[in-house]
Scaffold this active site. Structure first.
Site, PDB file in Angstrom:
ATOM      1  CE1 TYR A  49      -2.951  -3.126   0.580  1.00 49.10           C
ATOM      2  CE2 TYR A  49      -3.464  -2.344   2.771  1.00 49.10           C
ATOM      3  CZ  TYR A  49      -3.623  -3.271   1.770  1.00 49.10           C
ATOM      4  OH  TYR A  49      -4.489  -4.326   1.967  1.00 49.10           O
ATOM      5  CG  HIS A 107      -0.683  -8.677   0.456  1.00 45.79           C
ATOM      6  ND1 HIS A 107      -0.388  -7.351   0.518  1.00 45.79           N
ATOM      7  CD2 HIS A 107      -2.016  -8.743   0.202  1.00 45.79           C
ATOM      8  CE1 HIS A 107      -1.486  -6.637   0.311  1.00 45.79           C
ATOM      9  NE2 HIS A 107      -2.487  -7.463   0.104  1.00 45.79           N
TER      10      HIS A 107
HETATM   11  N1  NAP Z   1      -5.438  -8.762   1.839  1.00 44.98           N
HETATM   12  C1  NAP Z   1      -5.869  -8.250   0.719  1.00 44.98           C
HETATM   13  O1  NAP Z   1      -5.561  -8.733  -0.388  1.00 44.98           O
HETATM   14  C2  NAP Z   1      -6.761  -7.051   0.767  1.00 44.98           C
HETATM   15  C3  NAP Z   1      -7.473  -6.630  -0.373  1.00 44.98           C
HETATM   16  C4  NAP Z   1      -8.319  -5.507  -0.254  1.00 44.98           C
HETATM   17  C5  NAP Z   1      -8.448  -4.856   0.964  1.00 44.98           C
HETATM   18  N2  NAP Z   1      -7.723  -5.274   2.057  1.00 44.98           N
HETATM   19  C6  NAP Z   1      -7.851  -4.602   3.392  1.00 44.98           C
HETATM   20  O2  NAP Z   1      -9.247  -4.511   3.715  1.00 44.98           O
HETATM   21  C7  NAP Z   1      -9.581  -3.131   3.951  1.00 44.98           C
HETATM   22  C8  NAP Z   1     -11.015  -2.855   3.570  1.00 44.98           C
HETATM   23  O3  NAP Z   1     -11.272  -3.202   2.232  1.00 44.98           O
HETATM   24  P1  NAP Z   1     -11.383  -2.127   1.046  1.00 44.98           P
HETATM   25  O4  NAP Z   1     -10.766  -0.849   1.444  1.00 44.98           O
HETATM   26  O5  NAP Z   1     -10.853  -2.789  -0.171  1.00 44.98           O
HETATM   27  O6  NAP Z   1     -12.952  -1.942   0.817  1.00 44.98           O
HETATM   28  P2  NAP Z   1     -14.255  -1.766   1.743  1.00 44.98           P
HETATM   29  O7  NAP Z   1     -13.881  -1.450   3.137  1.00 44.98           O
HETATM   30  O8  NAP Z   1     -15.150  -2.910   1.456  1.00 44.98           O
HETATM   31  O9  NAP Z   1     -14.954  -0.516   1.068  1.00 44.98           O
HETATM   32  C9  NAP Z   1     -14.390   0.760   1.063  1.00 44.98           C
HETATM   33  C10 NAP Z   1     -15.324   1.651   0.242  1.00 44.98           C
HETATM   34  O10 NAP Z   1     -16.570   1.847   0.916  1.00 44.98           O
HETATM   35  C11 NAP Z   1     -16.809   3.238   1.103  1.00 44.98           C
HETATM   36  N3  NAP Z   1     -17.436   3.379   2.426  1.00 44.98           N
HETATM   37  C12 NAP Z   1     -16.871   3.090   3.623  1.00 44.98           C
HETATM   38  N4  NAP Z   1     -17.745   3.267   4.622  1.00 44.98           N
HETATM   39  C13 NAP Z   1     -18.899   3.679   4.051  1.00 44.98           C
HETATM   40  C14 NAP Z   1     -20.172   4.016   4.565  1.00 44.98           C
HETATM   41  N5  NAP Z   1     -20.423   3.944   5.876  1.00 44.98           N
HETATM   42  N6  NAP Z   1     -21.139   4.421   3.700  1.00 44.98           N
HETATM   43  C15 NAP Z   1     -20.885   4.481   2.371  1.00 44.98           C
HETATM   44  N7  NAP Z   1     -19.689   4.175   1.817  1.00 44.98           N
HETATM   45  C16 NAP Z   1     -18.706   3.767   2.657  1.00 44.98           C
HETATM   46  C17 NAP Z   1     -15.460   3.894   1.010  1.00 44.98           C
HETATM   47  O11 NAP Z   1     -15.568   5.193   0.500  1.00 44.98           O
HETATM   48  P3  NAP Z   1     -14.848   6.467   1.214  1.00 44.98           P
HETATM   49  O12 NAP Z   1     -13.429   6.060   1.538  1.00 44.98           O
HETATM   50  O13 NAP Z   1     -14.948   7.532   0.176  1.00 44.98           O
HETATM   51  O14 NAP Z   1     -15.676   6.754   2.438  1.00 44.98           O
HETATM   52  C18 NAP Z   1     -14.734   3.000  -0.012  1.00 44.98           C
HETATM   53  O15 NAP Z   1     -15.098   3.382  -1.329  1.00 44.98           O
HETATM   54  C19 NAP Z   1      -8.537  -2.385   3.100  1.00 44.98           C
HETATM   55  O16 NAP Z   1      -8.462  -1.016   3.437  1.00 44.98           O
HETATM   56  C20 NAP Z   1      -7.290  -3.189   3.388  1.00 44.98           C
HETATM   57  O17 NAP Z   1      -6.779  -2.824   4.649  1.00 44.98           O
HETATM   58  C21 NAP Z   1      -6.891  -6.360   1.979  1.00 44.98           C
END
Ligand code: NAP
Length: 286
Positions: A49, A107
């Site tokens: 990241y 990862h």
């Molecule tokens: N291990 C892996 O391969 C892997 C892959 C992906 C992710 N991850 C981890 O998992 C974490 C979470 O997953 P992610 O970031 O991919 O996606 P997520 O948490 O499923 O979704 C994030 C999205 O939802 C929006 N959002 C968040 N809260 C909201 C709410 N209350 N109402 C409306 N929209 C909302 C955010 O927009 P805004 O930011 O504009 O609010 C963003 O666009 C990552 O940050 C990372 O740490 C790990």
């Protein structure tokens, strides 16, 4: 905060804050400071990241004692292999301004997994990681490493949300005593996530939003969640999920949303391997 007890006794908060796709360091630092102020005490970053440094700065600036924060990072593929991974662990710790992380994950399930995992095992023995684990390991890969590694993984972080509930994968994780952790608990908003009618109507009964209902469903399914938002009010909303309990009927209704399919891509195909090699080559990492 409710915690999961990992298979080595370490307590992991059921809810954390993820910082994927916040590459701007100043913005990431601001986000982590806001998250800590909102009450989060569990942070999820990764070498890939490119924001570990911002997370470390925010933790330092926040004044929250390091011991109160559960900090996770992940080893990127280009650092796999024992020697490279060993050096990469120390670089992560330096960027995070800490002498240990609470959880260090591999990862991806490709390349020299065993060499990299041995480096994590040694880091755990040396006190540089309180727990270790994997991410994106499908059931066969998980069973393999849980059976043959010296230290069984404590956690497997996999795509999990209401549309991909990972029922079989979670059965296998439970069989090996490995904690399930969800990435993309909101499916990054795909499939019109935040307008889902089932989540809307169930949430309304409890005075909760779609996002809160979705997180509560995973937490009650014993899945650790790490939602991401750059907006402070959404961070607070996503954190506020411990004052209600979904009924068994509501849980069963949400279970029906499961398609058992990834909304992103599978990690067990040649195309996935080729895509990751493409990333690494594109960044000049090999
Ligand atoms: N291990 C892996 O391969 C892997 C892959 C992906 C992710 N991850 C981890 O998992 C974490 C979470 O997953 P992610 O970031 O991919 O996606 P997520 O948490 O499923 O979704 C994030 C999205 O939802 C929006 N959002 C968040 N809260 C909201 C709410 N209350 N109402 C409306 N929209 C909302 C955010 O927009 P805004 O930011 O504009 O609010 C963003 O666009 C990552 O940050 C990372 O740490 C790990």
């Amino acid at each position: 905060m409710e915690c999961a007890t990992l298979n080595n006794g370490v307590e992991m908060p059921m809810l954390g804050y993820g910082v994927f796709q916040i590459p701007d360091l100043a913005e990431c630092e601001r986000c982590v400071l806001d998250a800590l102020e909102a009450g989060y005490r569990h942070l999820d970053t990764a070498q890939s990241y490119f924001n570990e440094e911002a997370v470390g700065n925010a933790v330092e600036r926040s004044g929250v004692p390091r011991g109160e924060i559960f900090l996770t990072t992940k080893m990127w593929l280009s650092n796999y292999g024992y020697e490279k991974a060993t050096a990469a662990i120390d670089r992560s710790l330096a960027r995070l301004k800490t002498d240990y992380v609470d959880l260090f994950l591999l990862h991806q399930p490709f390349s020299d997994v065993y060499g990299a995992y041995r480096a994590l095992e040694d880091a755990r023995k040396a006190g540089k990681a309180r727990a270790i684990g994997v991410s994106n390991f499908y059931p066969d890969r998980l069973a393999d490493i849980a059976s043959f590694a010296q230290i069984k993984p404590q956690v497997n972080q996999i795509e999990t949300h209401v549309y991909q509930q990972q029922k079989y994968a979670r059965e296998v994780l439970a069989r090996y005593g490995v904690q399930a952790e969800a990435w993309a608990p909101f499916a990054e908003g795909k499939n019109d996530f935040f307008n889902n009618e089932t989540l809307k109507s169930i949430g309304a009964k409890y005075g909760k939003s779609v996002g809160q209902t979705a997180l509560r469903f995973l937490i009650q399914s014993n899945v650790v969640v790490i939602p991401k938002s750059v907006h402070k009010e959404r961070m607070a909303e996503n954190f506020n999920v411990f004052d209600f309990t979904l009924s068994a009927e509501d849980m069963a209704e949400i279970e029906k949303l499961d398609t058992s399919e990834s909304l992103f891509f599978r990690h067990d195909t040649p195309e996935a391997v080729e895509m990751f090699i493409g990333y690494i080559k594109g960044r000049g990492e090999v």
